[in-house]
Design a protein around this motif. Sequence first.
Motif: not given
Length: 480
Positions: A1-12, A15-18, A45-53
């Motif tokens: 899954m692309e990161l840009e798709q995963a971000l809104p799916k899991y956290f709503g 866009t990513f912060r720097p 979010l760096c480890y939370q999104l990584s965990g979901y992916i």
Amino acid sequence: MELEQALPKYFGYTTFRPGQKEVIEAILQEKDVIALLPTGMGKSLCYQLSGYILQKPVLIVSPLLSLMQDQVEELKRFGEKRVVALNSFLTITEKRYALHFLEQYRFIFTSPEMLLQPQVQEKLSQIKLGLIVVDEAHCISQWGFDFRPDYLRIGQWFSQVSRPPVLALSATATEKVVKDISKTLSLNNPFEFMYDVDRPNIHLGRVTFEDKADKAQWILQHIKKTAGPGILYLSSRKRAEQYCEVLIQAGIRTAAYHAGYGAEDRQFIQQQFIDGELDWIVATNAFGMGINKPDIRQIIHETMPANVENYMQEIGRAGRDGQPAIAILLYSEGDEELAKFVVTGDLPTSGHVERYQELLNQRLQPSQMLKNGELSETAFRVLNFWLQQESVEQVKARLNQLALEKYRAVDEMKKINQTKDCIRAQLVGYFGQKLQKKPENCCENCGIHYDEINKVRLEEERKIEMIPWESRLKQLLMGN
């Protein structure tokens, strides 16, 4: 899954912060990572999104109970149920249950001390982790050598087990601290992301006093007339209690906070502050790490911090909502001597080293030193750790070197405090970066208009209404 798709799916989020995307991409490439991101920039979010992916459990080593609990609650608010904190809040039964089902949790939080317990290590060795996170990783360098040596043992465990990538997170760190983190955690050619340490919305004030007694009067008048929320940092528990009492009598909603309070009391006070039930916290540097309160408007240091790293960490708790905030450092002659006394107060001495060895030679337990009150628990923990690693003479040399480094750190803080140049540029330069642009009301030396930053506290806000319990109950029952 692309990161840009995963971000809104899991956290709503859209866009990513720097720094977030770069760090997550490195983790997914199975690289060790050191990420320096300002608090409030979404480090978690760096480890939370990584965990979901990754769809594998993530182990997070966190330094403080309050920080751990905040992170657990944040995940639960996002709807994550498979999260657990292995800490002293758990009963024996709860701990056994958590360990038994540990592989079923998605996020596992623990402390360095809990991580090193044999039953915890044994259980973790049976789980295929996706990522290990060391949160507030600067503590390895700032605490590991002289306060919590279990931080140094984390790296020993890492080097003995087959492990996934390690993510070391912090808000600020010098080049030396980054090297300490990498070496201590046995990281393998880590990817490093360093965000700009400057916080342009935090305006840097400084007030110098001829007489120390004038400080107390200035603090009282300043807090009475300006708006919070704010944190007043003191050098000792006793002074925190004294200032708190004075402010309460002046009608300020205030609580003291220090390591002398129990964990539950500290958690309660912190939550009151977050919820807006308190306007000011009067604290030692035990308060603030990981606190999730975006609208802190003021940070006041009653005396000079022991080092620049602590100062930046503490003032960085202000203005996380991006709105103007102010950090005011108070100074009077002799503050640096107090700072040196405080930072070396818990270090073991050469005499303690010799006494430890003497007891061993007599076939007695060195822990007698602790029972006899010859040194503090912290000092004994440090002494016991290093004498198991090195010779007596090496430990003596190490302790002397630690004291010298602490003295030098105080001198660096004093140099920045007393500079005639831009304070902001000096602070940023200390971390090996260059100031790109000076904001308006930059610092005391560049010119600062306090009335443009400090809102005047309204008289109505100073009043603490004492409503009878019958009236409060009636309001609750009527839904008001």
